[in-house]
Scaffold this active site. Structure first.
Site, PDB file in Angstrom:
ATOM      1  N   ASN B  75       0.830  -1.201   0.000  1.00  0.00           N
ATOM      2  CA  ASN B  75       0.000   0.000   0.000  1.00  0.00           C
ATOM      3  C   ASN B  75       0.859   1.243   0.000  1.00  0.00           C
ATOM      4  OD1 ASN B  75      -0.157   1.702   2.721  1.00  0.00           O
ATOM      5  ND2 ASN B  75       0.351  -0.418   3.234  1.00  0.00           N
ATOM      6  N   CYS B 137       6.122   3.251   9.355  1.00  0.00           N
ATOM      7  CA  CYS B 137       5.562   3.545   8.032  1.00  0.00           C
ATOM      8  C   CYS B 137       6.684   3.878   7.052  1.00  0.00           C
ATOM      9  CB  CYS B 137       4.572   4.700   8.111  1.00  0.00           C
ATOM     10  SG  CYS B 137       3.821   5.065   6.518  1.00  0.00           S
ATOM     11  N   ASN B 202       6.340  -3.713  10.845  1.00  0.00           N
ATOM     12  CA  ASN B 202       5.586  -2.843   9.961  1.00  0.00           C
ATOM     13  C   ASN B 202       5.910  -3.296   8.526  1.00  0.00           C
ATOM     14  OD1 ASN B 202       4.251  -0.573   8.740  1.00  0.00           O
ATOM     15  ND2 ASN B 202       4.527   0.505  10.682  1.00  0.00           N
ATOM     16  N   THR B 203       5.416  -2.587   7.569  1.00  0.00           N
ATOM     17  CA  THR B 203       5.570  -3.064   6.188  1.00  0.00           C
ATOM     18  C   THR B 203       6.991  -2.872   5.662  1.00  0.00           C
ATOM     19  OG1 THR B 203       4.793  -0.934   5.402  1.00  0.00           O
ATOM     20  CG2 THR B 203       3.162  -2.683   5.609  1.00  0.00           C
TER      21      THR B 203
END
Lengths: 453, 430
Positions: B75, B137, B202-203
């Site tokens: 995303n 993030c 997290n990503t």
């Protein structure tokens, strides 16, 4: 009591014919094809490839479907089997590729190889892509007799190898049994002719229709005028029942019924009996019986003298007929056909069984089935007489069919043969392989001659 | 019936399945639906300060593998794009409606003390159970000096964590970014700053695919793309390794871990917990299938615990951690070879071709005149690599059989080929 044979066209409402004869196995859509392709394990030394008479690289073409390389997939199929499109529709896959799929062992559900093959070849045909190019012209000319699967396969490969080919066909159209002998629902949408057009579009192939061996042309002329000859003559005769009443009206060969149906401008014009009896156990019997039902026949009974396993129509074909309302009676053979004022009225059968020695024998008990129409489908034969008449040499035969060696060459040098006029299993896919093998043998022969000259 | 209730860094929830800070937790309407479906808790999508961020249209990309959708997900969304006061009001409302669930609020503000102090007070007023510091993030926010830009610098992690502990009574969970060489750097910094827990991963920064017609990374925004954050089933192995590293690290001293990364089933959750996680957080699976997946997570975990005789989550949490060791501690005298069950073999040949082309030529391919194939292991060539077992499509057809007998354990640390080897006592005595 009188008997008025009820054989009539137009038993269905006009709008129902198209639905009745729709594709028996609708094509996979793109998503279904990718999902099904993902079921292929991409085996090493894959058993399905061994089981395919034309040796298509099945794991290879399926993997290409999975990656979206549909052109590559179609070419992988067609370079081994130029009739891969038709074979995808008519091959008895359950006894060939799909029958040997390793997925059967653990899950009893093979990869749908036939449907995937159709997906890839349809993709190519829909785009009118010609993936093959001819090699430089050899200056050699080859005659092919018979524009069925064997002849067209041979012609295509020869053209690809740079030779000029003339195909002689007795019928009005090329395609052989694909055009004249298969049930309409197996190849809807004019696919047989579309495939013929595709095969011929490579160039270098001339088709002369209405030209029959032994009538319009002769083997010794072909040998004189061409550098090599391939015979793909197919069957040219139908076995007779050899029982009383065979000459009655309403009794006909199943192959003629099917050919008439396939060539009819409108299916609504094809006459069919209210009560139909089909005698035989092969795909022709199934195709005739099922199509009679689909044309609106009320009762269709297929009678075969042995059990279901002995039928040359596969179990899937038998189930297809039964699903369409055909009643199949096993273990009975025709004894006589009874008529009224020249038209068939009923068929008398005798029950059969295997005797102690394992031979088929009648039990002496009989039964009759009412019939307005009787289709004979107890096998087709190859009759060699057109070849021998006026021929300088006589072709050797084996069991009534043309004898060939491993390279498909007959006893007459430079004359090759394949398909149903030679020994072996009578399948489109086998005929295609014969034609391909013969083309390579002819090519090698012509190049050897050229090198020696 | 196993008790799967969880107390994590002092935060109680009826089960260990939380929804991660992400689109599913951006609004009261979603969160209420999730909690009604049975989720044990949520981490509210990250709040920021000042005017809300602005998101692009075209936000997600995915990896489909062999017909399976969303094997990996990516995303390019930012933190919440809704006003702070709206989010705070909704958080307060949700906590009132669901007092037994864990309501944790994710935060990301600029790296100065005043910004954190201000927002902490506002969040505390919602009566949320805790806060999660979004130091992970990897796109958009990091370019503004927040998110992973903080998470990649251990000193910042420690500093911000300390502020949060100083200005808030709420438990502080530090969410770690995997976009770093060694996860222990920021993890230890969080511990040093007084964090009550860490959550990870997290990503991962990613380009999920390239549109070969547009010649641009996906998701494309008006013909162009940017790197995004990768998550979903494909990242689970990376996440579990980092969770395991923290769980076994002495300096991290058993800090509670909330496992994140590709958790889709109760089995995934059990694996994270075996590696030390106290709770797990889920996002991609819910976005792919809806909130109902939690029913099987709850039921499946409970049934598995019953079958194994674990009464509470603590009974099996971390049990795999002592067995997660460095390579040098593995037993070099352990020997296994492949065994093919010929009755189960379907003759696909995948064991042979993988071994023959790419490994040790240890599986023979035999073919009789009848066309029947047979594949046999050549014991002397087999190194016990497992490739054939992994490639074999039939469960249980290829197994690995132990061959070493009566051999003492020997690790690289003592191995004669190791120039740095530790002298065994007998040798030392010479």
């Amino acid at each position: 009591m009188t008997h008025v044979p009820d054989i009539a066209p137009g038993r269905l409402a006009p709008e129902d014919y198209a639905k009745s004869f729709d594709d028996m196995a609708p094509p996979l859509n793109g998503r279904q094809a990718v999902i099904e392709a993902s079921r292929c394990y991409f085996c090493y030394d894959a058993p399905c490839v061994d089981a395919c008479p034309t040796g298509i690289d099945i794991p290879g073409f399926i993997r290409k479907i999975g990656t979206g390389n549909l052109k590559g997939s179609a070419v992988t199929i067609l370079e081994q089997n130029i009739m891969g499109g038709m074979c995808a529709r008519v091959c008895p896959t359950e006894i060939l590729c799909e029958g040997s799929c390793v997925r059967n062992t653990a899950e009893s559900k093979p990869v749908a190889i036939g449907a995937l093959q159709r997906h890839a070849t349809d993709w190519l045909f829909e785009r009118d892509i010609q993936p093959f190019a001819r090699q430089p012209a050899s200056g050699r000319r080859v005659a092919v007799v018979g524009a069925g699967p064997a002849g067209l396969s041979c012609a295509h490969r020869l053209a690809q190898l740079g030779h000029e080919v003339t195909v002689f066909e007795a019928q009005e159209k090329a395609g052989g049994l694909n055009e004249y002998g298969l049930a309409a629902y197996k190849t809807p949408g004019g696919f047989a002719q579309r495939e013929v057009d595709f095969i011929l579009s490579i160039g270098g192939i001339t088709v002369e229709t209405g030209r029959q061996l032994g009538r319009d042309l002769f083997l010794e002329e072909l040998r004189r005028d061409y550098d090599a000859v391939f015979l793909g003559l197919g069957h040219n005769a139908v076995n007779a029942l050899g029982v009383e009443g065979e000459e009655l009206s309403g009794v006909m060969n199943a192959v003629d019924f099917i050919a008439g149906l396939r060539q009819a401008g409108s299916l609504a014009t094809v006459p069919v009996g209210r009560k139909v009896v089909v005698i035989g156990g092969g795909n022709t019997a199934i195709d005739a019986a099922t199509q009679a039902r689909l044309l609106g026949a009320e009762d269709v009974t297929l009678v075969y003298r042995r059990g279901p396993e002995a039928m040359s129509a596969t179990l899937a074909e038998q189930e297809w007929a039964q699903t369409n309302g055909v009643r199949i009676k096993h273990w009975a053979m025709p004894r006589r056909l009874l008529g009224w004022q020249g038209a068939v009225k009923e068929v008398e059968f005798e029950y059969t069984r295997l005797d102690e020695a394992g031979r088929l024998a009648g039990t002496g008990e009989t039964f009759t089935i009412l019939a307005d129409q009787v289709f004979k489908a107890i096998g087709q034969r190859f009759v060699p007489s057109p070849l021998t008449a006026n021929a300088l040499e006589t072709l050797e035969l084996v069991d009534g069919r043309i004898a060939v060696n491993e390279e498909r060459e007959t006893s007459v040098p430079g004359v090759y043969a394949g398909g149903d006029c030679t020994a072996g299993i009578d399948l489109t896919v086998s005929a295609v392989q014969h034609g391909k093998l013969a083309a390579h043998a002819i090519d090698a022969r012509l190049r050897a001659v050229a090198a020696a000259a | 019936m196993a008790d799967i209730s969880s107390t994590f860094a002092g935060i109680r929830s009826p089960n260990p399945f939380w929804l991660a800070s992400a689109p599913p937790t951006d609004k009261e309407v979603n969160v209420v639906r999730a909690l009604k479906a049975g989720w044990g808790g949520v981490v509210w999508k990250t709040l920021g300060e000042g005017d809300p961020v602005v998101n692009v249209s075209s936000r997600y990309g995915a990896v489909s593998y062999n017909g399976t959708r969303i094997a990996g997900f990516n995303n390019i969304e930012l933190i919440t794009d809704r006003p702070l006061d709206v989010n705070l009001r909704e958080i307060k409302s949700v906590k009132k409606q669901f007092p037994d669930r864990a309501i944790v609020v994710s935060l990301m503000v600029p790296c100065n003390e005043e910004s954190w102090k201000t927002i902490l007070a506002a969040v505390e007023d919602t009566e949320a159970d805790g806060i999660e510091l979004n130091f992970g993030c990897p796109h958009g926010m990091s370019e503004r000096g927040m998110g992973s830009a903080v998470g990649q610098v251990p000193e910042y992690v420690e500093m911000v964590t300390r502020w949060c502990k100083q200005y808030s009574r709420m438990p502080v969970i530090v969410k770690l970014t995997p976009n770093i060489t060694n996860i222990l750097g920021p993890a230890r910094a969080a511990v040093a700053g007084g964090a009550d827990a860490v959550s990870l991963i997290n990503t991962i920064q990613s380009i999920v695919s390239v549109d070969l017609d547009l010649m641009a990374p996906t998701p494309t925004v008006d013909g162009q793309g940017t790197h995004g954050g990768y998550c979903g089933p494909a990242v689970k192995p990376i996440a579990m390794r980092m969770v395991g590293d923290i769980a076994r690290d002495r300096t991290c001293a058993g800090i509670p871990i909330s496992g994140i990364g590709g958790v889709s089933t109760w089995r995934d959750a059990a694996e994270f917990m075996a590696l030390g996680a106290g709770t797990v957080q889920v996002c991609t699976a819910a976005m792919h299938h809806g909130f109902r997946i939690v029913e099987d997570m709850i039921d499946g975990l409970s049934n598995w615990m019953d079958a194994k005789g674990y009464a509470t989550l603590d009974d099996f949490r971390g049990l795999a951690v002592p067995n997660y060791v460095s390579w040098e501690n593995l037993n070099l005298n352990y020997k296994i070879v492949a065994r093919i069950d010929q009755d189960l073999c379907i003759k696909c040949g995948k064991c042979h071709i993988g071994c023959e082309d790419t490994s040790h030529q240890a599986i023979a391919h035999m073919k009789g005149a009848d066309g029947l194939r047979r594949y046999e292991v050549i014991d002397d060539e087999c190194v016990g690599c497992n490739l054939c077992m992994l490639a074999c499509p039939v469960d249980g057809c290829i197994t690995m059989q132990r061959m070493d007998v009566n051999q003492p354990k020997l690790t690289w640390k003592e191995h004669p080929n190791n120039p740095m080897r530790q002298k065994v006592p007998a040798e030392a005595a010479e």
